[in-house]
Design a protein around this motif. Sequence first.
Motif, PDB file in Angstrom:
ATOM      1  N   UNK A 191     -15.577 -35.549 -16.905  1.00 32.86           N
ATOM      2  CA  UNK A 191     -14.451 -35.663 -17.849  1.00 32.86           C
ATOM      3  C   UNK A 191     -15.034 -34.218 -18.896  1.00 32.86           C
ATOM      4  N   UNK A 192     -16.139 -34.358 -19.173  1.00 30.81           N
ATOM      5  CA  UNK A 192     -16.554 -33.286 -20.198  1.00 30.81           C
ATOM      6  C   UNK A 192     -16.331 -31.791 -19.568  1.00 30.81           C
ATOM      7  N   UNK A 193     -16.506 -31.792 -18.274  1.00 31.48           N
ATOM      8  CA  UNK A 193     -15.984 -30.377 -17.604  1.00 31.48           C
ATOM      9  C   UNK A 193     -14.411 -30.154 -17.661  1.00 31.48           C
ATOM     10  N   UNK A 194     -13.965 -31.140 -17.453  1.00 32.31           N
ATOM     11  CA  UNK A 194     -12.291 -31.126 -17.499  1.00 32.31           C
ATOM     12  C   UNK A 194     -11.678 -30.727 -18.930  1.00 32.31           C
ATOM     13  N   UNK A 195     -12.688 -31.161 -19.928  1.00 33.73           N
ATOM     14  CA  UNK A 195     -12.209 -30.738 -21.177  1.00 33.73           C
ATOM     15  C   UNK A 195     -12.325 -29.216 -21.274  1.00 33.73           C
ATOM     16  N   UNK A 196     -13.585 -28.742 -20.819  1.00 27.21           N
ATOM     17  CA  UNK A 196     -13.707 -27.313 -20.784  1.00 27.21           C
ATOM     18  C   UNK A 196     -12.802 -26.428 -19.773  1.00 27.21           C
ATOM     19  N   UNK A 197     -12.419 -27.133 -18.890  1.00 22.35           N
ATOM     20  CA  UNK A 197     -11.257 -26.617 -17.870  1.00 22.35           C
ATOM     21  C   UNK A 197     -10.148 -26.491 -18.657  1.00 22.35           C
ATOM     22  N   UNK A 198      -9.517 -27.441 -19.443  1.00 24.67           N
ATOM     23  CA  UNK A 198      -8.462 -27.374 -20.208  1.00 24.67           C
ATOM     24  C   UNK A 198      -8.232 -26.263 -21.294  1.00 24.67           C
ATOM     25  N   UNK A 199      -9.640 -26.081 -21.784  1.00 25.78           N
ATOM     26  CA  UNK A 199      -9.668 -25.097 -22.898  1.00 25.78           C
ATOM     27  C   UNK A 199      -9.679 -23.618 -22.033  1.00 25.78           C
ATOM     28  N   UNK A 200     -10.358 -23.799 -20.831  1.00 24.54           N
ATOM     29  CA  UNK A 200     -10.208 -22.453 -19.888  1.00 24.54           C
ATOM     30  C   UNK A 200      -8.751 -22.013 -19.713  1.00 24.54           C
ATOM     31  N   UNK A 201      -7.971 -23.176 -19.384  1.00 23.96           N
ATOM     32  CA  UNK A 201      -6.611 -23.010 -19.140  1.00 23.96           C
ATOM     33  C   UNK A 201      -5.727 -22.437 -20.247  1.00 23.96           C
ATOM     34  N   UNK A 202      -6.235 -22.635 -21.277  1.00 22.18           N
ATOM     35  CA  UNK A 202      -5.314 -22.488 -22.389  1.00 22.18           C
ATOM     36  C   UNK A 202      -4.457 -23.506 -23.016  1.00 22.18           C
ATOM     37  N   UNK A 203      -4.991 -24.632 -22.986  1.00 19.81           N
ATOM     38  CA  UNK A 203      -4.351 -25.787 -23.327  1.00 19.81           C
ATOM     39  C   UNK A 203      -4.357 -25.576 -24.747  1.00 19.81           C
TER      40      UNK A 203
END
Length: 359
Positions: A191-203
């Motif tokens: 889940x913490x990795x997914x948060x970073x993924x969302x930030x990387x994606x520009x959410x």
Amino acid sequence: MTAALVLRAVDGPVHVEDVALNPVGPSQVRVRLAAAGVCHSDLSLANGTLRQPFPVVLGHEGAGVVVETGPDVSDVSVGDHVVLNWSPPCRSCWFCESGEPYLCSHADDARGVPYARAADGSELYAGLGTGAFATETVVGAHACIPVPADVPLDEAALLGCAVLTGVGAVLNAARVVPGQSVAVIGLGGVGLAALQGARIAGASTVIAVDASPAKEELALSLGATHFLSPGRSLAKEVRALTSGRGADHAIECVGRATTIRAAWSVTRRGGRATVLGLGSTTDEVTFNALEVAYFARTLQGCMYGSTDPAVDVPVLLSHYRSGALNLSALVTDHISLAEVGDAFTRMRDGVGARTLVHF
């Protein structure tokens, strides 16, 4: 001899034992482990949620150095730093040839073949085909992803499961685009990795959801714009943060009927809920006949972040080098091999994020 964490029966105790690894086969390699993450899938193997022959050496999220190769191995060499791939694609089945290597028909083959012997002569199996809770392991060469020598192996280990799964789900399965809103339910390592993924994606709006208030500060530091606790009012709270619509995407990282249902409920009409958590076969999610069509939402499962590790690990490393991906922040506990049982207890209690075993 190799020191390894052995589990002899479902829900049994784990013990560090000296084991003898089988000789390296023609297309295999021997890897000396530097570190291994303790993943919820290890717990799912231990409690019987995931099928696995016993006795077993657990662990699948690992990184180390190649110390021996078989005569047919050409892709890696002795001295190479590698991340273990617990779901290595065969590259020739229907799924692999159709561009879905994360669903490979033969990815699980290694877990059903004994790879070592205990001191009493009994055959041992490698958890998820890797057996990473050990000082050394023997795996197929195709289960090794080379990484540059300047990347710390203790951080690289996290790429093998948590980060590929969490970031991959956001980028490859959900396909979040800039400006969208994302709710991530469950803030373990994935889940913490997914948060970073969302930030990387520009959410633009990233809502972290977890039952432990202690995770709020870490979640906000890794990309969350808001932190919520689960409960009956969760969908209403998410709508309040997303102009009354609900999140464009929900990423479920727990694997329970209640949290899968919550991921569905917090998603807007026409949105997408992506389930990463591996749950029990007896835990059933229900929907009424009207809401499926009326809300026009998509509910999808996601294996291994819909990634091809050979392709996606280099992509993740580029984000790591740029500073967009913080690997060390995912680790809340550093332990020895003998302390994995305690890590399982913390995981059951929802305490902390990733625990890292150092060898």
